[in-house]
Design a protein around this motif. Structure first.
Motif, PDB file in Angstrom:
ATOM      1  N   UNK A  68       0.852  -1.193   0.000  1.00 43.71           N
ATOM      2  CA  UNK A  68       0.000   0.000   0.000  1.00 43.71           C
ATOM      3  C   UNK A  68       0.884   1.238   0.000  1.00 43.71           C
ATOM      4  N   UNK A  69       0.583   2.173  -0.872  1.00 39.36           N
ATOM      5  CA  UNK A  69       1.326   3.438  -0.942  1.00 39.36           C
ATOM      6  C   UNK A  69       0.390   4.570  -0.551  1.00 39.36           C
ATOM      7  N   UNK A  70       0.792   5.333   0.449  1.00 38.13           N
ATOM      8  CA  UNK A  70       0.024   6.493   0.899  1.00 38.13           C
ATOM      9  C   UNK A  70       0.145   7.588  -0.163  1.00 38.13           C
ATOM     10  N   UNK A  71      -0.891   7.726  -0.976  1.00 37.20           N
ATOM     11  CA  UNK A  71      -0.843   8.665  -2.097  1.00 37.20           C
ATOM     12  C   UNK A  71      -0.937  10.124  -1.655  1.00 37.20           C
ATOM     13  N   UNK A  72      -1.349  10.354  -0.409  1.00 38.48           N
ATOM     14  CA  UNK A  72      -1.537  11.720   0.070  1.00 38.48           C
ATOM     15  C   UNK A  72      -0.383  12.180   0.966  1.00 38.48           C
ATOM     16  N   UNK A  73       0.610  11.316   1.187  1.00 42.53           N
ATOM     17  CA  UNK A  73       1.690  11.637   2.104  1.00 42.53           C
ATOM     18  C   UNK A  73       2.870  12.302   1.426  1.00 42.53           C
ATOM     19  N   UNK A  74       3.355  13.382   2.041  1.00 39.28           N
ATOM     20  CA  UNK A  74       4.561  14.027   1.534  1.00 39.28           C
ATOM     21  C   UNK A  74       4.310  15.381   0.904  1.00 39.28           C
ATOM     22  N   UNK A  75       5.379  16.129   0.743  1.00 38.26           N
ATOM     23  CA  UNK A  75       5.278  17.477   0.179  1.00 38.26           C
ATOM     24  C   UNK A  75       4.912  17.467  -1.296  1.00 38.26           C
ATOM     25  N   UNK A  76       5.185  16.355  -1.986  1.00 43.65           N
ATOM     26  CA  UNK A  76       4.954  16.281  -3.430  1.00 43.65           C
ATOM     27  C   UNK A  76       3.757  15.407  -3.785  1.00 43.65           C
ATOM     28  N   UNK A  77       2.907  15.141  -2.796  1.00 40.89           N
ATOM     29  CA  UNK A  77       1.720  14.311  -3.034  1.00 40.89           C
ATOM     30  C   UNK A  77       0.642  15.111  -3.777  1.00 40.89           C
ATOM     31  N   UNK A 122      -7.383  10.088  -1.557  1.00 40.71           N
ATOM     32  CA  UNK A 122      -8.584  10.636  -2.182  1.00 40.71           C
ATOM     33  C   UNK A 122      -8.636  10.192  -3.638  1.00 40.71           C
ATOM     34  N   UNK A 123      -9.677   9.460  -3.972  1.00 41.17           N
ATOM     35  CA  UNK A 123      -9.739   8.792  -5.264  1.00 41.17           C
ATOM     36  C   UNK A 123      -9.618   9.755  -6.438  1.00 41.17           C
ATOM     37  N   UNK A 124     -10.305  10.888  -6.368  1.00 42.71           N
ATOM     38  CA  UNK A 124     -10.261  11.835  -7.486  1.00 42.71           C
ATOM     39  C   UNK A 124      -8.836  12.343  -7.716  1.00 42.71           C
ATOM     40  N   UNK A 166     -10.025   4.273  -1.615  1.00 37.07           N
ATOM     41  CA  UNK A 166     -10.394   5.643  -1.269  1.00 37.07           C
ATOM     42  C   UNK A 166     -10.239   5.899   0.233  1.00 37.07           C
ATOM     43  N   UNK A 167      -9.592   7.009   0.559  1.00 39.37           N
ATOM     44  CA  UNK A 167      -9.464   7.485   1.933  1.00 39.37           C
ATOM     45  C   UNK A 167      -9.733   8.981   1.898  1.00 39.37           C
ATOM     46  N   UNK A 168     -10.838   9.430   2.450  1.00 40.34           N
ATOM     47  CA  UNK A 168     -11.256  10.821   2.278  1.00 40.34           C
ATOM     48  C   UNK A 168     -10.403  11.856   2.996  1.00 40.34           C
ATOM     49  N   UNK A 169      -9.635  11.426   4.007  1.00 40.88           N
ATOM     50  CA  UNK A 169      -8.861  12.383   4.797  1.00 40.88           C
ATOM     51  C   UNK A 169      -7.363  12.112   4.653  1.00 40.88           C
ATOM     52  N   UNK A 170      -6.566  13.101   5.029  1.00 43.13           N
ATOM     53  CA  UNK A 170      -5.128  12.881   5.125  1.00 43.13           C
ATOM     54  C   UNK A 170      -4.571  13.758   6.237  1.00 43.13           C
ATOM     55  N   UNK A 180      -3.971  11.190  14.143  1.00 40.62           N
ATOM     56  CA  UNK A 180      -4.219   9.799  13.751  1.00 40.62           C
ATOM     57  C   UNK A 180      -5.493   9.275  14.398  1.00 40.62           C
ATOM     58  N   UNK A 181      -5.687   9.606  15.666  1.00 39.12           N
ATOM     59  CA  UNK A 181      -6.882   9.117  16.367  1.00 39.12           C
ATOM     60  C   UNK A 181      -8.148   9.833  15.889  1.00 39.12           C
ATOM     61  N   UNK A 182      -8.021  11.107  15.554  1.00 41.01           N
ATOM     62  CA  UNK A 182      -9.182  11.889  15.136  1.00 41.01           C
ATOM     63  C   UNK A 182      -9.610  11.562  13.711  1.00 41.01           C
ATOM     64  N   UNK A 183      -8.644  11.459  12.806  1.00 37.89           N
ATOM     65  CA  UNK A 183      -8.945  11.247  11.392  1.00 37.89           C
ATOM     66  C   UNK A 183      -8.950   9.755  11.064  1.00 37.89           C
ATOM     67  N   UNK A 184     -10.055   9.107  11.343  1.00 42.46           N
ATOM     68  CA  UNK A 184     -10.151   7.654  11.136  1.00 42.46           C
ATOM     69  C   UNK A 184     -10.181   7.283   9.654  1.00 42.46           C
ATOM     70  N   UNK A 185     -10.455   8.282   8.799  1.00 43.82           N
ATOM     71  CA  UNK A 185     -10.453   8.025   7.365  1.00 43.82           C
ATOM     72  C   UNK A 185      -9.211   8.532   6.678  1.00 43.82           C
ATOM     73  N   UNK A 186      -8.141   8.770   7.453  1.00 47.15           N
ATOM     74  CA  UNK A 186      -6.907   9.280   6.851  1.00 47.15           C
ATOM     75  C   UNK A 186      -6.223   8.196   6.038  1.00 47.15           C
ATOM     76  N   UNK A 187      -5.466   8.613   5.041  1.00 44.18           N
ATOM     77  CA  UNK A 187      -4.798   7.656   4.150  1.00 44.18           C
ATOM     78  C   UNK A 187      -3.826   6.766   4.921  1.00 44.18           C
ATOM     79  N   UNK A 188      -3.128   7.318   5.912  1.00 50.26           N
ATOM     80  CA  UNK A 188      -2.181   6.520   6.691  1.00 50.26           C
ATOM     81  C   UNK A 188      -2.917   5.446   7.482  1.00 50.26           C
ATOM     82  N   UNK A 189      -4.022   5.844   8.126  1.00 55.03           N
ATOM     83  CA  UNK A 189      -4.763   4.875   8.946  1.00 55.03           C
ATOM     84  C   UNK A 189      -5.392   3.789   8.074  1.00 55.03           C
TER      85      UNK A 189
END
Length: 334
Positions: free
Chosen positions: A13-22, A46-48, A69-73, A84-93
Motif C-alpha cells: 500500500x502506498x500512501x498517495x496523500x503523504x509528503x510534500x509532493x503528493x 482521495x480517489x479523485x 479511497x481514503x477521504x482524509x489525510x 491519527x486518532x481523530x482522522x479515522x479516514x486518513x490515508x495513513x490509517x
C-alpha cells in the motif's frame, strides 16, 4: 508472511496523500515500481486526486494498480497522535488497516512520520520484545550501504531501547542488505569506552556482553567510511546526522553543478556523484517518485525476507535477565 507466499504475491500500500509532493510523487513512484518490479500496488488516498495523478502517467499497468479511497489525510505539521486518532479516514490509517486485514503486506508513506509510527504501533502492534519502534536510515559509505538507527523516532531513550535498536539494525542489515555478520558500532564522541554520556556508556556495556559483532564506539566521521555496517544512536542524534547529510548533499550538488558548467570532466563527475535515492518504508517528506519506487522495492524486501520474524527470534535470543544483568544507571538520561 507464510513460506507459500511468493514474491509476486506481495502487495504494497502506498500512501498517495503523504509528503510534500503528493499525490504526484507517490502515485508516479508507485506506478514506476509496479512497472519495473511487477509489484501489485494499492494507492490509498482521495480517489479523485489519485485518478488525476494517474492520468499524467503513460503506460500504467492497470492490472497491478488498485485504488483504495481514503477521504482524509494528515498534514505534515499536525500533531501526530491526535491527528491519527481523530482522522479515522486518513490515508495513513486506512493503509495500516489494509495490512491488519491481510489485504496488503506493507505500507510506504512519505507523510507525517509521527503519524506513521503511531499508526504502525496502534493498528499493527509492536513486535514482542520491542519497547519502541525505531526508524532505520540506510546511508551510503565507502564500503557499501550501512544502517543508522534511530534517525528520528525516539528522542529520549533508555539503555534497553538502544540495545533493541542494535538488534533491529543487525537483523535489517542481514535480511535486507544481505550483509553477513555486520559490524555494529555505537555512535559517540570518541572511540574509547569511557567517552560519551551516561546513556552511551551503559549501552556500550550492554552491547559488549552480547553475541552481536560489536566493535565499540564509532565517531561521526566513521559513518561514511564504512567502519561499521550498523550504527546505533538515539533519535535526536540520528536525526541531526540525517539532516546534516541531506544539507551537505544539497551543497555538494550545487557545487558540482557549477563545476559541471566549466569542464567536461567535472560534468562526468556530477552524473556519477548524483547517486541513488535510497528510501525506507518511512520516506522523507520531499521524496520524489524515484524514492517512492525504491521504497516499494525495500518494503517488498522486508516482507519477502520475513524481517519481523527474524526480529522476534533475534530478540528472543537475548533474555530479559541478560539485558537487566546490570542496573540501568542510564535510566532517564536522554
Amino acid at each position: 508472511m507464510s513460506d507459500s507466499t511468493s514474491r509476486d504475491d506481495i502487495r504494497i500500500a502506498v500512501d498517495a496523500m503523504g509528503g510534500d509532493l503528493a499525490p504526484q510523487a507517490p502515485v508516479h513512484g508507485a506506478v514506476w515500481a509496479a512497472r519495473e518490479f511487477g509489484c501489485p500496488v494499492v494507492l490509498v488516498g482521495q480517489e479523485a486526486a489519485i485518478r488525476h495523478a494517474l492520468s499524467e502517467v503513460e503506460d500504467v499497468p492497470a492490472e497491478l494498480i488498485e485504488i483504495c479511497d481514503a477521504p482524509e489525510f494528515i498534514e505534515m505539521d499536525e500533531p501526530a497522535a491526535a491527528a491519527f486518532k481523530k482522522k479515522k479516514g486518513s490515508s495513513i490509517r486506512v493503509a495500516f488497516n489494509l495490512v491488519k486485514e491481510g489485504k496488503v503486506h506493507g505500507v510506504v508513506s512519505a507523510g507525517n512520520s509521527g503519524a506513521i509510527m503511531t499508526g504502525a504501533a496502534l493498528v499493527l502492534g509492536r513486535t514482542v520484545g520491542v519497547d519502541r519502534p525505531a526508524i532505520a536510515g540506510v546511508f551510503p559509505s565507502l564500503s557499501g550501504p550501512i544502517v543508522v538507527i534511530d534517525v528520528g523516532a525516539n528522542v529520549n531513550c533508555k539503555p534497553r531501547h538502544l540495545f533493541q535498536f542494535a538488534i533491529m539494525g543487525d537483523i535489517y542489515a542481514r535480511s535486507v542488505l544481505h550483509i553477513e555478520n555486520p559490524q555494529v558500532g555505537l555512535l559517540s564522541i570518541g572511540e574509547e569506552s569511557s567517552k560519551g554520556n551516561e546513556l552511551v556508556k551503559h549501552v556500550h556495556e550492554l552491547l559488549r556482553n552480547t553475541n552481536l559483532n560489536f566493535i565499540g564506539n564509532v565517531e561521526g566521521r566513521d559513518i561514511f567510511s564504512g567502519k561499521a555496517q550498523v550504527i546505533i544512536c538515539d533519535g535526536f542524534v540520528g536525526n541531526v546526522c540525517l539532516k546534516l547529510t541531506e544539507g551537505l548533499g544539497q551543497v555538494f550538488k550545487i557545487m558540482l553543478v557549477e563545476e559541471a558548467k566549466k569542464e567536461w570532466m567535472s560534468r562526468l563527475g556530477f552524473f556519477f556523484a548524483r547517486g541513488v535515492n535510497g528510501a525506507g518504508i518511512v520516506c522523507h517528506g520531499s521524496s520524489p517518485a524515484k524514492a517512492i519506487k525504491n521504497a516499494v522495492r525495500a518494503a517488498r524486501e522486508v516482507v519477502q525476507n520475513r524481517v519481523n520474524e527474524h526480529l522476534a527470534r533475534g530478540l528472543a535470543r537475548f533474555s530479559q535477565e541478560e539485558m537487566s544483568s546490570q542496573p540501568e544507571k542510564g535510566e532517564g538520561v536522554s
